[in-house]
Design an enzyme around this catalytic site. Structure first.
Site, PDB file in Angstrom:
ATOM      1  N   GLY A  46       0.856  -1.191   0.000  1.00 40.85           N
ATOM      2  CA  GLY A  46       0.000   0.000   0.000  1.00 40.85           C
ATOM      3  C   GLY A  46       0.880   1.224   0.000  1.00 40.85           C
ATOM      4  O   GLY A  46       2.064   1.143   0.316  1.00 40.85           O
ATOM      5  N   CYS A  74       5.231  -6.253   1.813  1.00 42.51           N
ATOM      6  CA  CYS A  74       5.581  -4.824   1.847  1.00 42.51           C
ATOM      7  C   CYS A  74       4.819  -4.097   2.965  1.00 42.51           C
ATOM      8  O   CYS A  74       5.096  -4.317   4.134  1.00 42.51           O
ATOM      9  CB  CYS A  74       5.357  -4.210   0.463  1.00 42.51           C
ATOM     10  SG  CYS A  74       6.109  -2.600   0.307  1.00 42.51           S
ATOM     11  N   TYR A  75       3.822  -3.288   2.601  1.00 41.37           N
ATOM     12  CA  TYR A  75       3.026  -2.609   3.637  1.00 41.37           C
ATOM     13  C   TYR A  75       2.408  -3.630   4.590  1.00 41.37           C
ATOM     14  O   TYR A  75       2.386  -3.438   5.815  1.00 41.37           O
ATOM     15  CB  TYR A  75       1.930  -1.795   2.950  1.00 41.37           C
ATOM     16  CG  TYR A  75       1.028  -1.016   3.877  1.00 41.37           C
ATOM     17  CD1 TYR A  75       1.312   0.303   4.187  1.00 41.37           C
ATOM     18  CD2 TYR A  75      -0.112  -1.593   4.422  1.00 41.37           C
ATOM     19  CE1 TYR A  75       0.480   1.022   5.029  1.00 41.37           C
ATOM     20  CE2 TYR A  75      -0.947  -0.883   5.269  1.00 41.37           C
ATOM     21  CZ  TYR A  75      -0.644   0.427   5.565  1.00 41.37           C
ATOM     22  OH  TYR A  75      -1.463   1.129   6.395  1.00 41.37           O
ATOM     23  N   HIS A 161       8.604  -7.823  -3.078  1.00 39.82           N
ATOM     24  CA  HIS A 161       7.376  -8.186  -3.811  1.00 39.82           C
ATOM     25  C   HIS A 161       7.544  -9.508  -4.568  1.00 39.82           C
ATOM     26  O   HIS A 161       8.109  -9.515  -5.668  1.00 39.82           O
ATOM     27  CB  HIS A 161       7.018  -7.078  -4.811  1.00 39.82           C
ATOM     28  CG  HIS A 161       6.532  -5.838  -4.134  1.00 39.82           C
ATOM     29  ND1 HIS A 161       5.212  -5.626  -3.833  1.00 39.82           N
ATOM     30  CD2 HIS A 161       7.204  -4.767  -3.653  1.00 39.82           C
ATOM     31  CE1 HIS A 161       5.080  -4.466  -3.221  1.00 39.82           C
ATOM     32  NE2 HIS A 161       6.270  -3.918  -3.092  1.00 39.82           N
ATOM     33  N   GLU A 163       5.300 -11.037  -6.114  1.00 45.23           N
ATOM     34  CA  GLU A 163       4.329 -11.130  -7.211  1.00 45.23           C
ATOM     35  C   GLU A 163       4.822 -10.540  -8.528  1.00 45.23           C
ATOM     36  O   GLU A 163       4.205 -10.730  -9.555  1.00 45.23           O
ATOM     37  CB  GLU A 163       3.002 -10.465  -6.791  1.00 45.23           C
ATOM     38  CG  GLU A 163       3.024  -8.939  -6.657  1.00 45.23           C
ATOM     39  CD  GLU A 163       3.563  -8.440  -5.325  1.00 45.23           C
ATOM     40  OE1 GLU A 163       4.254  -9.205  -4.628  1.00 45.23           O
ATOM     41  OE2 GLU A 163       3.325  -7.267  -4.982  1.00 45.23           O
ATOM     42  N   ASP A 218     -14.560  -8.821 -23.865  1.00 43.86           N
ATOM     43  CA  ASP A 218     -15.328  -9.208 -22.678  1.00 43.86           C
ATOM     44  C   ASP A 218     -16.805  -9.468 -22.995  1.00 43.86           C
ATOM     45  O   ASP A 218     -17.346 -10.527 -22.676  1.00 43.86           O
ATOM     46  CB  ASP A 218     -15.240  -8.122 -21.589  1.00 43.86           C
ATOM     47  CG  ASP A 218     -13.801  -7.824 -21.207  1.00 43.86           C
ATOM     48  OD1 ASP A 218     -12.922  -8.641 -21.536  1.00 43.86           O
ATOM     49  OD2 ASP A 218     -13.555  -6.766 -20.594  1.00 43.86           O
ATOM     50  N   LYS A 358      -8.697 -10.372 -17.256  1.00 45.21           N
ATOM     51  CA  LYS A 358      -8.692 -10.296 -18.719  1.00 45.21           C
ATOM     52  C   LYS A 358      -7.995 -11.490 -19.388  1.00 45.21           C
ATOM     53  O   LYS A 358      -8.502 -12.045 -20.364  1.00 45.21           O
ATOM     54  CB  LYS A 358      -7.969  -9.015 -19.130  1.00 45.21           C
ATOM     55  CG  LYS A 358      -8.118  -8.670 -20.576  1.00 45.21           C
ATOM     56  CD  LYS A 358      -9.251  -7.716 -20.724  1.00 45.21           C
ATOM     57  CE  LYS A 358      -9.574  -7.397 -22.149  1.00 45.21           C
ATOM     58  NZ  LYS A 358     -10.736  -6.502 -22.197  1.00 45.21           N
TER      59      LYS A 358
END
Ligand code: XMP
Length: 502
Positions: A46, A74-75, A161, A163, A218, A358
């Site tokens: 964050g 992290c945060y 991180h 990710e 979509d 997506k």
């Protein structure tokens, strides 16, 4: 199905964490409140400082009550430490970019990793004192508390991180966390279509659905899914007059080729343009367009009668980014297919893709037999050219932008770069500038070219398009599009810019 909940503290990578977890086979939700339905929690990064008054936090009760494994990133890593009696302070220097972390590979979080791994760091604050019973399991030369654990409580934290791709073993770390939670890997898109079709059939039964399709991936995938499920659906493509060249024709062909019955085009150009007269505020444009779409659907629905559902191609990030509750992420934009809905609508919603990202929608589209070229089409916003004309929307301006758009797409396709870009498009700046053409002074609009690379549109880098490609785009626009005498190139990433201009 076993699930992991990702708390959103406003971090730009929050969705990326969810996508990584899903790619590893476990369904992940972005959440704001704890719930028993999750077998593990990840606390995201964050933008704030955990010690600030307004900092988003989980209550102490969360840590007392929680019975499932928790991973702070992290945060999140700092917040856990602070909430449990540790201390967080600003470090001596900001640590940003690729770093080498020394990891204790006997921790279950770092099983099968090397003792030295590249990790991606982005922080100033750091944990300077751990809570009791917490142990350091990773450090860098700047951050002595880059990772910690409390094995008894099954709580872990990483300052870096896992990710992002710049942490090459990040997936292994997240997979290790999945193992710690004991989640079964039950999220597989292969079975999703069948399950969804069954669910749609049992929920909707023989009730009638009216659905708007925009020609984007979509709504098309959602429509084909409804059609394959044998739902009694009536599909409407609204020609707003704000679309790309020959869009209506192309969309009609796709639906014909996919043998989707009951597909209809509604001409509504003048209705949209009339409603947009004098409107400059982007959020107002979006709301007006959203309302108009619904008004048209409702009108068509009444004409034909007996509809009970409105189908939409809403996907997961639309839901989270625009309407949802985020106490921490400010509302960035109102997506026309979510925020534009009037409060009182006489139809119920059916949004078959609203739990998918997506790339997941694209994979489903492929499974349903949609052509590759169509699936790989760049995203195009619901409000279309209206939010790419910076200022009032008029028929003349739409025409200018449409011509420029056709040129940009053609040049990029010819250059072979289309697939590498998330999006590339022109926008019309309705301020005028002076130029000279054929010895005559000109005073005309500017076109800005936006080309971005991204994996999920939550963040994006401006693309370093080759100069010869830019030159070709610029030459063609100036020579062929009357009303424009200057072409600019946008070199802003997201954040701080957004991908679209409005
Ligand atoms: P921004 O501009 O928020 O865009 O960085 C992120 C992605 O979303 C698309 N976008 C929209 N799509 N309706 C849509 O269906 C909308 O109102 C809308 N606004 C933005 C945008 O093209 C980008 O891919």
């Amino acid at each position: 199905m076993d699930k992991i909940g990702i708390f959103d503290f406003g971090g730009q990578y929050c969705h990326l964490i969810a996508r990584r977890i899903r790619d590893l086979g476990v369904y992940a939700d972005i959440i704001y409140e704890p719930s028993d339905e999750y077998k593990g929690f990840i606390l995201s990064g964050g933008p704030g400082d955990v010690y600030a008054d307004q900092a988003p936090k989980l209550s102490e009760d969360f840590f007392i009550d929680v019975r499932v494994p928790v991973l702070g990133i992290c945060y999140g890593h700092q917040m856990i430490a602070q909430a449990l009696g540790g201390k967080v302070e600003k470090g001596e220097e900001r640590e940003y970019g690729k770093k080498i972390a020394q990891l204790e590979t006997n921790s279950p979080l770092f099983a099968n990793l090397d003792k030295r791994e590249q990790v991606w760091m982005s922080h100033f604050d750091q944990v300077i004192k751990l809570p009791d019973n917490y142990r350091i399991i990773g450090k860098t030369d700047i951050c002595p508390t880059a990772a910690y654990q409390n094995l008894e409580e099954n709580v872990f934290g990483v300052q870096f991180h896992p990710e992002v791709i710049h942490t090459p073993s990040g997936d292994k770390i997240l997979d290790n966390f999945i193992k710690i939670t004991g989640c079964k890997k039950e999220w597989k898109l292969e079975g999703w279509v069948e399950t969804k079709i069954n669910q749609l059939q049992s929920e909707i039964k023989d009730k009638r659905v009216i659905m708007g399709v925009s020609g984007g991936v979509d709504s098309t995938v959602a429509a084909v899914l409804l059609s394959k499920a044998g739902i009694n659906a009536h599909f409407i493509y609204v020609d707003t007059g704000l679309m790309r060249l020959r869009e209506t024709e192309e969309v009609s062909n796709i639906f014909r080729d996919l043998a989707v019955e009951d597909f209809h085009v509604v001409e509504a150009e003048s209705e949209f343009l009339d409603d947009l007269i004098g409107i400059i505020n982007p959020e107002e444009k979006r709301k007006i367009i959203g309302r108009k779409f619904i008004e048209i659907f409702e009108r068509e629905a009444k004409k034909i009668g007996n509809f009970e559902y409105l189908g939409q191609g809403t996907i997961y990030p639309d839901r989270i980014e625009s309407a949802q509750p985020s106490k921490h992420a400010s509302i960035i934009k109102t997506h026309h297919n979510v925020g534009g809905l009037p409060e009182k609508m006489s139809l119920d919603l059916v949004e078959p893709l609203n739990e998918l990202y997506k790339d997941e929608v694209r994979r489903i589209g492929k499974m349903l037999g949609l052509p590759e070229k169509f699936i790989n089409r760049h995203p195009f916003p619901g409000p279309a050219f209206a939010i790419r004309i910076l200022g009032e929307v008029t028929k003349e301006r739409v025409k200018i932008l449409r011509n420029a758009d056709t040129i940009v797409t053609k040049v990029i396709e010819a250059s072979g770069l289309y697939k590498e870009l998330w999006q590339v498009f022109p926008a019309l700046i309705t301020a005028k500038s002076v130029g000279v053409m054929g010895d005559k002074r000109t005073y005309e609009y500017m076109i800005t070219i936006r080309a971005v690379e991204s994996i999920d549109a939550m963040t994006a880098d401006w693309s370093k398009l080759p100069y010869d490609v830019l030159e070709e785009i610029s030459n063609q626009i100036i020579n062929k599009v009357s009303g424009v005498n200057r072409v600019l190139y946008d070199i802003t990433s997201k954040p701080p810019g957004t991908i679209e201009y409005e």
